[in-house]
Write a protein that holds these residues in place. Structure first.
Motif, mmCIF file in Angstrom:
data_model
loop_
_atom_site.group_PDB
_atom_site.id
_atom_site.type_symbol
_atom_site.label_atom_id
_atom_site.label_comp_id
_atom_site.label_asym_id
_atom_site.label_seq_id
_atom_site.Cartn_x
_atom_site.Cartn_y
_atom_site.Cartn_z
ATOM 1 N N ARG A 53 0.833 -1.206 0.000
ATOM 2 C CA ARG A 53 0.000 0.000 0.000
ATOM 3 C C ARG A 53 0.866 1.254 0.000
ATOM 4 N N ARG A 54 1.873 1.286 0.863
ATOM 5 C CA ARG A 54 2.722 2.485 0.949
ATOM 6 C C ARG A 54 3.455 2.733 -0.362
ATOM 7 N N ASN A 55 3.894 1.652 -0.995
ATOM 8 C CA ASN A 55 4.666 1.779 -2.237
ATOM 9 C C ASN A 55 3.807 1.702 -3.492
ATOM 10 N N GLN A 56 2.500 1.586 -3.301
ATOM 11 C CA GLN A 56 1.536 1.599 -4.403
ATOM 12 C C GLN A 56 1.814 0.525 -5.456
ATOM 13 N N LEU A 57 2.042 -0.692 -4.973
ATOM 14 C CA LEU A 57 2.184 -1.826 -5.876
ATOM 15 C C LEU A 57 0.795 -2.315 -6.300
ATOM 16 N N HIS A 58 0.682 -2.733 -7.530
ATOM 17 C CA HIS A 58 -0.558 -3.361 -7.964
ATOM 18 C C HIS A 58 -0.244 -4.493 -8.929
ATOM 19 N N GLU A 59 -1.099 -5.500 -8.926
ATOM 20 C CA GLU A 59 -0.868 -6.666 -9.773
ATOM 21 C C GLU A 59 -1.165 -6.344 -11.232
ATOM 22 N N VAL A 60 -0.322 -6.883 -12.109
ATOM 23 C CA VAL A 60 -0.542 -6.766 -13.548
ATOM 24 C C VAL A 60 -1.203 -8.075 -13.990
ATOM 25 N N ILE A 61 -2.516 -8.052 -14.087
ATOM 26 C CA ILE A 61 -3.276 -9.271 -14.331
ATOM 27 C C ILE A 61 -2.875 -9.940 -15.635
ATOM 28 N N ARG A 62 -2.645 -9.149 -16.677
ATOM 29 C CA ARG A 62 -2.356 -9.740 -17.994
ATOM 30 C C ARG A 62 -1.012 -10.467 -18.015
ATOM 31 N N LEU A 63 -0.134 -10.176 -17.051
ATOM 32 C CA LEU A 63 1.168 -10.840 -16.991
ATOM 33 C C LEU A 63 1.189 -11.990 -15.996
ATOM 34 N N SER A 64 0.255 -11.986 -15.062
ATOM 35 C CA SER A 64 0.204 -13.029 -14.036
ATOM 36 C C SER A 64 -0.558 -14.247 -14.556
ATOM 37 N N GLY A 65 -0.549 -15.309 -13.743
ATOM 38 C CA GLY A 65 -1.369 -16.471 -14.058
ATOM 39 C C GLY A 65 -0.611 -17.691 -14.533
#
Length: 270
Positions: A53-65
């Motif tokens: 949250r502090r570093n504003q990370l978010h998942e890249v759905i199109r690259l994950s999985g």
């Protein structure tokens, strides 16, 4: 200057982790190389101690999985991204709950390496290569920093040798002063062979410790940079004996320009 692509694979970057020799260089170097006209991408592991949250990370759905098999076990690959706004630079994170759930990096509170650091290193390196392929962003140079990336040169030259995505990619390994006392698991060679390494490839890993991992990285790298002013004599002798193209240690005030020129020399070599 042609806008060649440089991929940075690192063990740590500030501000996501505390300042260190590697973390500071891997924060400033990609920005400096980008400002000199290169296209860059930067990867690091998403350790459990990094506050998303502090570093504003978010998942890249199109690259994950994707799932990566290590020692006959499936491990889901999760890709996250964050931006260092002041540098106009994105950082990609390789994540997986099996390997990076701990609120630590590579050592426990007793400064001992985690028992599965070998599998973490394999997962990290393979995760980076698979993500780069999904991004369709093929680097001209891969620059590796930190012993957790020591397997990357071998994976590029052996396991991904027939992959057209990396047919012209050069790999550089930066050697730093040893901060790694614990050995990897004794069955590291078996796990590497499961991924396609040969007995000859892994012969240099007599004991899976910092020295042998560094020698392995040097053996498969196209070039080597001395990232610290003090390097173990056994490593410098090894570099000299196998006649690798190398760049001596560079002062903090000048290293970015020197590295940039070195990239050109390595890209031009056969």
């Amino acid at each position: 200057m042609d806008a060649k692509r440089v991929l940075f694979i690192t063990q740590e970057i500030t501000p996501y982790l505390s300042e260190s020799e590697v973390a500071t260089i891997c924060r400033d170097l990609p920005q400096g190389i980008q400002e000199l006209g290169r296209e860059i991408r930067t990867f690091m592991p998403k350790y459990g101690c990094i506050n998303e949250r502090r570093n504003q990370l978010h998942e890249v759905i199109r690259l994950s999985g994707m799932n990566l098999i290590i020692d006959d076990t499936d491990h889901p690959l999760i890709i996250k991204v964050a931006s260092i706004q002041s540098a106009r630079m994105q950082v990609y994170f390789i994540d997986n709950d099996d390997f990076f759930y701990r609120k630590a990096t590579v050592f426990d509170e007793k400064e001992e390496g985690f028992a599965n650091n070998d599998e973490r290193a394999i997962f990290y390196v393979r995760g980076v290569f698979e993500t780069i392929k999904k991004l369709r962003w093929i680097p001209d140079v891969i620059h590796c920093h930190g012993w957790l990336t020591a397997l990357a040169p071998m994976y590029l030259k052996r396991m991904y040798a027939d992959d057209p995505c990396f047919s012209r990619t050069k790999v550089i390994y930066s050697v730093y002063e040893s901060t790694f006392q614990s050995a990897f698991a004794n069955d590291l060679k078996k796990k590497l062979k499961q991924d396609g390494a040969t007995e000859s490839d892994t012969k240099i890993i007599a004991t899976p410790d910092f020295l042998s991992l560094t020698k392995l990285a040097v053996q498969f790298a196209d070039a080597v940079i001395l990232g610290s002013p003090e390097i173990a004599p056994e490593i410098t002798t090894h570099i000299s004996n196998i006649r690798k193209r190398f760049l001596p240690y560079q002062a903090p005030e000048t290293y970015i320009g020197a590295y940039n020129e070195f990239y050109d020399l390595v890209m031009e070599s056969k």
